[in-house]
Design a protein around this motif. Structure first.
Motif, short mmCIF file in Angstrom:
data_model
loop_
_atom_site.label_atom_id
_atom_site.label_comp_id
_atom_site.label_asym_id
_atom_site.label_seq_id
_atom_site.Cartn_x
_atom_site.Cartn_y
_atom_site.Cartn_z
N LEU A 37 0.80 -1.22 0.00
CA LEU A 37 0.00 0.00 0.00
C LEU A 37 0.84 1.29 0.00
CD1 LEU A 37 -2.77 1.36 0.07
CD2 LEU A 37 -2.80 1.03 2.55
N PRO A 38 1.84 1.41 0.91
CA PRO A 38 2.61 2.67 0.90
C PRO A 38 3.33 2.94 -0.42
CG PRO A 38 3.61 1.05 2.40
CD PRO A 38 2.27 0.52 2.02
N VAL A 39 3.68 1.89 -1.15
CA VAL A 39 4.32 2.08 -2.46
C VAL A 39 3.39 2.90 -3.36
CG1 VAL A 39 5.16 0.91 -4.54
CG2 VAL A 39 5.60 -0.08 -2.27
N PHE A 40 2.12 2.51 -3.38
CA PHE A 40 1.16 3.20 -4.24
C PHE A 40 0.76 4.56 -3.66
CE2 PHE A 40 0.84 -1.18 -5.56
CZ PHE A 40 0.84 -1.05 -6.94
N LEU A 41 0.65 4.62 -2.34
CA LEU A 41 0.29 5.91 -1.73
C LEU A 41 1.36 6.96 -2.02
CD1 LEU A 41 -1.11 4.83 1.76
CD2 LEU A 41 -2.40 5.55 -0.25
N LYS A 42 2.62 6.53 -2.01
CA LYS A 42 3.70 7.47 -2.29
C LYS A 42 3.62 8.00 -3.72
CE LYS A 42 7.25 6.81 1.05
NZ LYS A 42 8.62 7.26 1.30
N LEU A 43 3.09 7.19 -4.61
CA LEU A 43 3.08 7.57 -6.02
C LEU A 43 1.78 8.25 -6.44
CD1 LEU A 43 4.71 4.34 -7.45
CD2 LEU A 43 5.74 6.61 -7.35
N LEU A 44 0.67 7.86 -5.81
CA LEU A 44 -0.64 8.34 -6.26
C LEU A 44 -0.76 9.86 -6.19
CD1 LEU A 44 -3.59 7.93 -7.16
CD2 LEU A 44 -4.17 7.42 -4.80
N ALA A 45 -0.51 10.43 -5.00
CA ALA A 45 -0.69 11.87 -4.84
C ALA A 45 0.38 12.64 -5.59
CB ALA A 45 -0.67 12.24 -3.36
N ARG A 46 1.59 12.11 -5.59
CA ARG A 46 2.67 12.78 -6.33
C ARG A 46 2.34 12.81 -7.81
NH1 ARG A 46 5.72 10.58 -1.87
NH2 ARG A 46 7.18 12.12 -1.05
N GLY A 47 1.84 11.70 -8.32
CA GLY A 47 1.49 11.64 -9.74
C GLY A 47 0.31 12.55 -10.07
N ALA A 48 -0.66 12.61 -9.16
CA ALA A 48 -1.90 13.33 -9.44
C ALA A 48 -1.74 14.84 -9.29
CB ALA A 48 -3.01 12.83 -8.53
N THR A 49 -1.14 15.26 -8.19
CA THR A 49 -1.10 16.70 -7.88
C THR A 49 0.27 17.19 -7.43
OG1 THR A 49 -1.68 16.29 -5.57
CG2 THR A 49 -3.51 16.67 -7.09
N GLY A 50 1.17 16.27 -7.11
CA GLY A 50 2.46 16.67 -6.56
C GLY A 50 2.46 16.75 -5.04
N GLN A 51 1.31 16.46 -4.40
CA GLN A 51 1.30 16.39 -2.93
C GLN A 51 2.10 15.17 -2.49
OE1 GLN A 51 -3.14 16.48 -3.27
NE2 GLN A 51 -3.07 17.39 -1.23
N THR A 52 2.70 15.24 -1.29
CA THR A 52 3.40 14.04 -0.79
C THR A 52 2.37 12.96 -0.44
OG1 THR A 52 3.46 15.09 1.36
CG2 THR A 52 5.47 15.18 0.07
N LEU A 53 1.29 13.39 0.14
CA LEU A 53 0.13 12.51 0.35
C LEU A 53 -1.10 13.37 0.15
CD1 LEU A 53 0.62 10.44 3.66
CD2 LEU A 53 0.47 9.53 1.35
N SER A 54 -2.20 12.77 -0.26
CA SER A 54 -3.45 13.53 -0.27
C SER A 54 -3.82 13.82 1.18
CB SER A 54 -4.55 12.73 -0.96
OG SER A 54 -4.18 12.48 -2.31
N VAL A 55 -4.77 14.72 1.40
CA VAL A 55 -5.06 15.12 2.78
C VAL A 55 -5.52 13.93 3.62
CG1 VAL A 55 -6.43 16.63 4.27
CG2 VAL A 55 -5.59 17.48 2.07
N TYR A 56 -6.45 13.14 3.07
CA TYR A 56 -6.97 12.02 3.86
C TYR A 56 -6.74 10.69 3.16
CZ TYR A 56 -9.50 15.74 6.25
OH TYR A 56 -9.82 16.88 6.93
N THR A 57 -5.99 9.82 3.83
CA THR A 57 -5.89 8.44 3.40
C THR A 57 -6.68 7.63 4.43
OG1 THR A 57 -3.72 8.85 2.48
CG2 THR A 57 -4.34 6.55 2.82
N THR A 58 -7.77 7.01 3.99
CA THR A 58 -8.66 6.32 4.92
C THR A 58 -8.53 4.82 4.67
OG1 THR A 58 -10.11 8.23 4.76
CG2 THR A 58 -11.03 6.25 5.77
N ILE A 59 -7.98 4.12 5.65
CA ILE A 59 -7.67 2.69 5.48
C ILE A 59 -8.70 1.90 6.28
CG2 ILE A 59 -5.85 0.95 5.79
CD1 ILE A 59 -3.83 3.35 5.78
N LEU A 60 -9.68 1.36 5.55
CA LEU A 60 -10.85 0.76 6.20
C LEU A 60 -10.75 -0.76 6.18
CD1 LEU A 60 -13.29 3.06 4.30
CD2 LEU A 60 -13.10 3.06 6.80
N THR A 61 -10.81 -1.36 7.37
CA THR A 61 -10.75 -2.81 7.44
C THR A 61 -11.98 -3.31 8.18
OG1 THR A 61 -8.34 -2.60 7.54
CG2 THR A 61 -9.26 -4.76 8.07
#
Lengths: 502, 208
Positions: free
Chosen positions: A285-309
């Protein structure tokens, strides 16, 4: 692989233009017309022409795509080994797709272990029916939704409304789109085609009060309206950015917090997740989280990452009491078995849209499908119809900016060429003119004397049309070229004629 | 379509598409993509949180931290506060200042509260993020519904990189990774905060 052949990298390195470079391997045997997307239109050419003369849209697109692309470059540049990390992310997706049956079963088992329910939606119709049934069984009338492309894809809202439910989109951009009765025009900025004035008009009409065209005030009004919806909602519907097979976890990434509210307030949570969103382990998961926001907007992370189990645990005060995971196929399995499998790696960040010189000018609605931009030019023909979307694979200069921006390095130009090739195998999409030209070229190019003669004749024919080295207008079937730009006049001596004296 | 037909279709597609040897599940080298927090993690945390639009407050002790919280509550004229943190001293201070203090287990308080106060399960220096796990005494709404969120953390809760948060051994029902205040750019790309979640996020960091 057959893909290599498409780029004329066939193993024997010979370029053979007299026959198709591929066998039928690129054709997909099952019928291509599905219920995947009840598209808005199949008229890319007219839609893009209209977009190009829409001044506010041009301003909005330039502002959005330039800002987000700058963020994308900054984001990758600031991350150590970003290129290698993207390779790693791609490898995880490749593995997951190559064992997707296994991971679906594993995900199902994990969700069951936590008391959740898993549903299998083979197509859009199934998805709508399943979710309407859940609403019915849980006595849910008031529904809030966080931003989700899968629910757009299956046209969920009309089905729920027909069943007597009130459905509210809660992502601010999606809320605007819902008020306007439109479809999103960008993966992460769905209302990019709206101005503050048009949003103020929509919200004024909705509230019956005059709303000022100030972004902060409009957002405040949105917050107030949507809070009321969250307060009384029975059911929350979301998509899922990732689903972790090992733990049964669904991950939502948002900047506004609508994903959190949608899953925290109502009694029931339904997540409609495409099967390609499954990743094997929590540590992926962190591999994709690191890339998703950077790819989309350049943020290091989006404001809310909600990990629901799973649903709310005993003693907890909020969160849904019931969790339903609806796994969506809707044509994905068909693509999974073809060389277009790579398109299933997409994490829907929108980076290819922002990078694409075509999307940056024509915007999302011109593409006519649920997904737009370079990735949409692949998905819409594959899931909707190759035949009905003939222009989309050609709506690209194949410049490769999309690959450079993609967090999982999907080779989009490669697949666009594959689709163009597929058109040649699909009855009704073959271009006779193109076929005739390729036939002619293959004959001329294989005979040096004929080639020399042809260049001389062309030069002679074009000379009278040239003024100061440029031709303003060409006749007949090539007039389209000079409708928008001049054509350079041929030099008085060709390179081959110059060569002996060099 | 039923489950078995659904799965068998996937199985067929997987086999049809698996022409080359299938790639193994890749193992990440620990250094790959690991950003870390540099030589001064606390500064990194502060800088990243600030870039994300949050406010970083450094406190030399818990007593200091409580004073910062009281000041914030006063400055913002906070009337109703939900205290999701086991800190009787802080409660006493707030009550003494005439603030209405509620606890997470009181029903129906969240939509009307002005400020939510929480601890943290972790903070991430690399990204400036606050991490909260749901528990009976730490509901999701605490950091979500009130327009202002104040989180208190001591240095032991800090991790350098997002990777350090994983694996989450037994994941709770919800892990929220919060990076700054709620944001939208949906109106002409103008940044607006607080559209759904809190418009203000404060991290009071106890670093003796």
């Amino acid at each position: 692989m057959s893909m290599r052949r498409l780029l004329f990298l066939s193993d024997d390195r010979r370029i053979n233009t007299s026959r198709s470079p591929t066998s039928a391997r690129f054709s997909i045997t099952v019928p291509m017309t599905t219920d995947y997307a009840k598209h808005e239109h199949h008229d890319f050419l007219n839609a893009q022409a209209a977009a190009l003369t829409n001044v506010p849209l041009q301003a909005a697109l330039t502002r959005l795509t330039s800002t987000l692309m700058a963020g994308n470059r900054r984001g990758y540049a600031a991350l150590v080994d970003s290129s290698e990390l993207r390779d790693h992310a791609k490898a995880i997706k490749q593995h997951a797709l190559a064992h997707l049956d296994h991971y679906i079963e594993k995900l199902e088992e994990s969700v069951h272990r936590l008391g959740g329910k898993v549903h299998f939606a083979a197509d859009a119709d199934d998805a709508r029916r399943i979710i309407v049934e859940i609403a019915h069984n849980t006595n849910s009338r008031r529904i809030v939704k966080s931003k989700s492309m899968t629910t757009e894809e299956v046209h969920l809202n009309p089905a729920l409304e027909a069943a007597g439910c009130e459905v509210t989109e809660t992502d601010f951009g999606e809320f605007v789109i819902q008020l306007a009765g439109e479809r999103p025009s960008h993966l992460v900025a769905p209302a990019v085609h709206h101005t503050r004035e048009s949003i103020a008009r929509l919200m004024s009409a909705h509230t019956g009060e005059n709303q000022p065209d100030d972004p902060a005030l409009l957002a405040k009004v949105g917050r107030r309206l949507l809070r009321e919806k969250f307060r009384v909602a029975d059911m929350g519907i979301s998509g899922g950015n990732f689903a972790v097979a090992e733990t049964g976890t669904v991950v939502l990434v948002t900047n506004e917090g609508n994903g959190r509210l949608t899953t925290a307030c109502p009694r029931v949570h339904v997540a409609l997740v495409g099967i390609e969103k499954i990743i094997p382990r929590m540590i992926d998961l962190p591999v994709f989280l690191k890339l998703l926001a950077r790819g989309a907007t350049g943020q290091t992370l989006s404001v809310y990452t909600t990990i629901l189990t799973g649903a709310r645990r005993p003693g907890e005060r909020d969160g849904a009491e019931e969790f339903h995971l609806v796994l969506l196929d809707n044509g994905r399995s068909r693509v999974l078995g073809t060389p277009f499998r790579e398109s299933l790696q997409c994490i829907r960040c929108g980076a290819c849209l922002n990078a694409c010189p075509v999307y940056r000018r024509v915007g999302g609605h011109a593409y006519g499908g649920v997904y737009s931009g370079p990735i949409g030019s692949i998905l819409t023909p594959l899931y909707d119809s190759v035949k009905e979307n003939v222009h989309l694979p050609h709506a690209s200069s194949l410049c490769g900016a999309c690959v450079a921006a993609c967090p999982v390095k999907i080779n989009i130009p490669h697949m666009l060429i594959g689709l163009r090739e597929m058109q040649q195998h699909t009855p009704g999409t073959k271009s006779r003119g193109e076929k005739w030209i390729v036939w002619l070229a293959s004959h001329v190019l294989r005979r040096p004397w004929l080639y020399r003669l042809a260049t001389r004749l062309t030069r002679l024919a074009m000379a009278p049309m040239a003024r100061a080295g440029w031709i303003r207008s060409l006749p007949g079937p090539v007039a389209g070229w000079t409708a928008h730009r001049d054509f350079p006049a041929p030099a008085s001596r060709s390179f081959r004629e110059l060569w002996p004296s060099l | 379509m039923n489950r078995d037909a659904f799965l068998s279709r996937i199985r067929q597609a997987v086999q049809a598409g698996n022409t080359a040897p299938t790639p193994p599940l890749p193992q990440r080298q620990p250094s790959l993509g690991y950003q870390g927090a540099g030589p001064d993690p606390v500064s990194r945390l502060r800088d990243e949180l600030t870039v994300a639009g949050g406010v970083f407050h450094r406190a030399a002790s818990w007593a200091d931290a409580f004073a910062v919280v009281l000041q914030l509550v006063r400055d913002r004229a906070g009337r109703r506060v939900i205290l999701g943190l086991d800190a009787p001293k802080l409660e006493t201070i707030l009550l003494a200042a005439g603030v209405e203090v509620h606890h997470p287990d009181e029903p129906g308080t969240y939509f009307d509260a002005d400020i939510g106060i929480t601890g943290v399960d972790a903070v991430i220096a690399e990204t400036g993020s606050i991490v909260l796990h749901t528990r009976p005494d730490q509901p999701r709404a605490l950091s979500l519904l009130p327009p202002i969120h104040i989180a208190l953390a001591d240095k032991s809760k800090m991790v350098a990189d997002l990777f350090d948060l994983f694996p989450i051994a037994t994941p709770p029902a919800c892990v929220s990774v919060i990076t700054g205040p709620s944001k939208t750019g949906d109106i002409e790309l103008k940044l607006v905060t607080g559209v759904h979640g809190p418009g203000e996020v404060h991290l009071v960091f106890v670093d003796p």
